[in-house]
Design a protein around this motif. Structure first.
Motif, PDB file in Angstrom:
ATOM      1  N   PRO A  30      -0.701   8.352  -5.514  1.00 51.75           N
ATOM      2  CA  PRO A  30       0.795   7.493  -5.593  1.00 51.75           C
ATOM      3  C   PRO A  30       1.062   7.220  -4.541  1.00 51.75           C
ATOM      4  O   PRO A  30       1.703   6.445  -4.540  1.00 51.75           O
ATOM      5  CB  PRO A  30       1.647   8.697  -6.449  1.00 51.75           C
ATOM      6  N   MET A  31       0.656   7.886  -3.332  1.00 55.34           N
ATOM      7  CA  MET A  31       1.189   7.025  -2.112  1.00 55.34           C
ATOM      8  C   MET A  31       0.884   6.826  -1.636  1.00 55.34           C
ATOM      9  O   MET A  31       1.383   6.322  -0.639  1.00 55.34           O
ATOM     10  CB  MET A  31       0.209   9.179  -0.737  1.00 55.34           C
ATOM     11  N   GLU A  32      -0.740   5.744  -2.073  1.00 50.79           N
ATOM     12  CA  GLU A  32      -0.414   4.466  -1.697  1.00 50.79           C
ATOM     13  C   GLU A  32      -0.654   3.176  -2.421  1.00 50.79           C
ATOM     14  O   GLU A  32      -0.226   2.136  -1.389  1.00 50.79           O
ATOM     15  CB  GLU A  32      -2.058   4.084  -2.260  1.00 50.79           C
ATOM     16  N   VAL A  33       0.827   3.625  -3.087  1.00 53.57           N
ATOM     17  CA  VAL A  33       1.777   2.462  -3.533  1.00 53.57           C
ATOM     18  C   VAL A  33       2.913   1.714  -3.191  1.00 53.57           C
ATOM     19  O   VAL A  33       3.413   2.639  -2.420  1.00 53.57           O
ATOM     20  CB  VAL A  33       1.895   2.907  -5.014  1.00 53.57           C
ATOM     21  N   GLY A  34       2.960   0.315  -2.779  1.00 57.66           N
ATOM     22  CA  GLY A  34       3.820   0.017  -1.916  1.00 57.66           C
ATOM     23  C   GLY A  34       5.442  -0.053  -1.827  1.00 57.66           C
ATOM     24  O   GLY A  34       5.711   0.555  -3.930  1.00 57.66           O
ATOM     25  N   ALA A  35       6.019  -0.039  -2.023  1.00 56.72           N
ATOM     26  CA  ALA A  35       7.228   1.036  -2.271  1.00 56.72           C
ATOM     27  C   ALA A  35       8.247  -0.361  -3.525  1.00 56.72           C
ATOM     28  O   ALA A  35       9.128   0.344  -3.713  1.00 56.72           O
ATOM     29  CB  ALA A  35       8.496   1.254  -0.959  1.00 56.72           C
ATOM     30  N   ASP A  36       8.032  -1.653  -2.123  1.00 59.14           N
ATOM     31  CA  ASP A  36       8.627  -2.687  -3.470  1.00 59.14           C
ATOM     32  C   ASP A  36       8.116  -2.543  -4.803  1.00 59.14           C
ATOM     33  O   ASP A  36       8.839  -2.830  -5.797  1.00 59.14           O
ATOM     34  CB  ASP A  36       8.278  -3.800  -2.788  1.00 59.14           C
TER      35      ASP A  36
END
Length: 272
Positions: free
Chosen positions: A103-109
Motif C-alpha cells: 500500500p505504501m507504494e501506491v501513488g496518492a493520486d
C-alpha cells in the motif's frame, strides 16, 4: 476554507473549497526546486483576482507523487497560511481497504481518485486518469482499492516518438479525421489517438473479464474529454476527481496541529 494541492509530475493544481463548492482552481508547472515563496507570491495574486483572502484558509491537504516537491509545499502551508497540511498517504483513514501487496507504494493520486469516484458514482468501477502516466484503478462495490494498470501517458508517447525517430516531428494531440493517415503528421496523430482508444477499450475489457462483473468507467485528467469522444466504454468524465478526493480525505481525518513556535524544526525535509 480548504486549500487542496494536487502535485503531479507535470503540473501542481491548487484549489480552494469553501465547504459548498470550489471557489477557484489554478495550475503551475511542477518544479521540485520551486520555493514556498514562489508558490506563495503567485498564489496570493490569484487569490486577490477572485476576491479570496489568505486568512480564510484554515485547512490544507496535499497529495503528491513528487516527493521532492513536498518540502516546499509544506512550507507554503505553514508560512503563508498558518496551517499544518494533511499529506495524503496510505496510513491515513481512507474509509476503505487498500487491497494491494504494498500500500505504501501506491501513488496518492490513485488512492484519491478511488476515494472520490466511489463516493460519487458507487458500484464497482474503473478510474482512468490521463496524466503523465495513464492509470487504470479498480474499485470494488464496497469501495476497496484493488490495484490497477499503469501505462505511458499520451504526452510521453508523443515525446518518445519525436526523440527516438529522427524524421518524426513533435505533434499535438487531437482526433484525426481518418484512421489511415495520408501524411506523416496525420499518421502519427492517428497512431496516438486511435492507439490509446484501443488501449482503453482493450484494458477495460480485460479488467472487466478478470473482475467478473460490470464496471462503471470514470475518466479524469486533461485529455479525458478528448478520448471520451472516441470510445463508448467511458461512462462519465469528471475533472475534479483528485481534488474531491483531497477534500473527502481532509474531512475524514483530524486537522494536523500547527505550532508556530516549533516552525524551524518542522521545516526539516522529510525522510520520505
Amino acid at each position: 476554507m480548504l486549500l487542496a494541492v494536487d502535485a503531479g509530475n507535470t503540473n501542481v493544481v491548487f484549489a480552494v473549497h469553501d465547504g459548498q463548492e470550489w471557489r477557484g482552481r489554478w495550475r503551475i508547472a511542477t518544479r521540485a526546486d520551486r520555493t514556498s515563496d514562489e508558490y506563495g507570491v503567485w498564489l496570493l495574486a490569484l487569490f486577490q483576482h477572485v476576491g479570496l483572502s489568505p486568512a480564510a484558509i484554515t485547512r490544507c491537504a496535499i497529495g503528491t507523487v513528487v516527493p521532492a516537491a513536498l518540502y516546499n509545499l509544506r512550507r507554503l502551508a505553514r508560512e503563508w497560511f498558518d496551517c499544518e497540511p494533511l499529506v495524503a498517504r496510505s496510513g491515513l483513514d481512507w474509509g476503505y481497504q487498500i487491497k494491494v501487496d504494498r500500500p505504501m507504494e501506491v501513488g496518492a493520486d490513485r488512492l484519491l481518485n478511488a476515494l472520490a469516484a466511489h463516493q460519487r458514482y458507487r458500484g464497482p468501477l474503473v478510474v482512468i486518469d490521463f496524466g503523465t502516466a495513464t492509470t487504470f484503478d479498480v474499485v470494488d462495490g464496497d469501495g476497496a482499492y484493488l490495484g490497477g494498470v499503469i501505462a505511458p501517458g499520451v504526452s510521453l508517447s508523443i515525446e518518445a516518438l519525436h526523440k527516438a525517430a529522427a524524421r518524426l516531428p513533435r505533434i499535438g494531440i487531437g482526433r484525426p479525421q481518418a484512421v489511415i493517415g495520408r501524411d506523416t503528421v496525420p499518421a502519427m496523430q492517428s497512431g496516438i489517438f486511435w492507439g490509446y482508444v484501443g488501449l482503453i477499450e482493450g484494458l477495460v475489457a480485460r479488467i472487466r473479464a478478470e473482475h467478473g462483473s460490470p464496471l462503471k468507467v470514470i475518466a479524469t485528467g486533461g485529455l479525458a474529454p478528448l478520448f471520451t469522444e472516441g470510445t463508448m466504454v467511458i461512462d462519465h468524465t469528471d475533472p475534479d476527481i483528485t481534488l474531491d478526493g483531497l477534500r473527502l480525505l481532509a474531512d475524514r481525518n483530524p486537522t494536523p496541529i500547527f505550532h508556530r513556535t516549533t516552525l524551524p524544526d518542522t521545516l526539516k525535509p522529510d525522510p520520505d
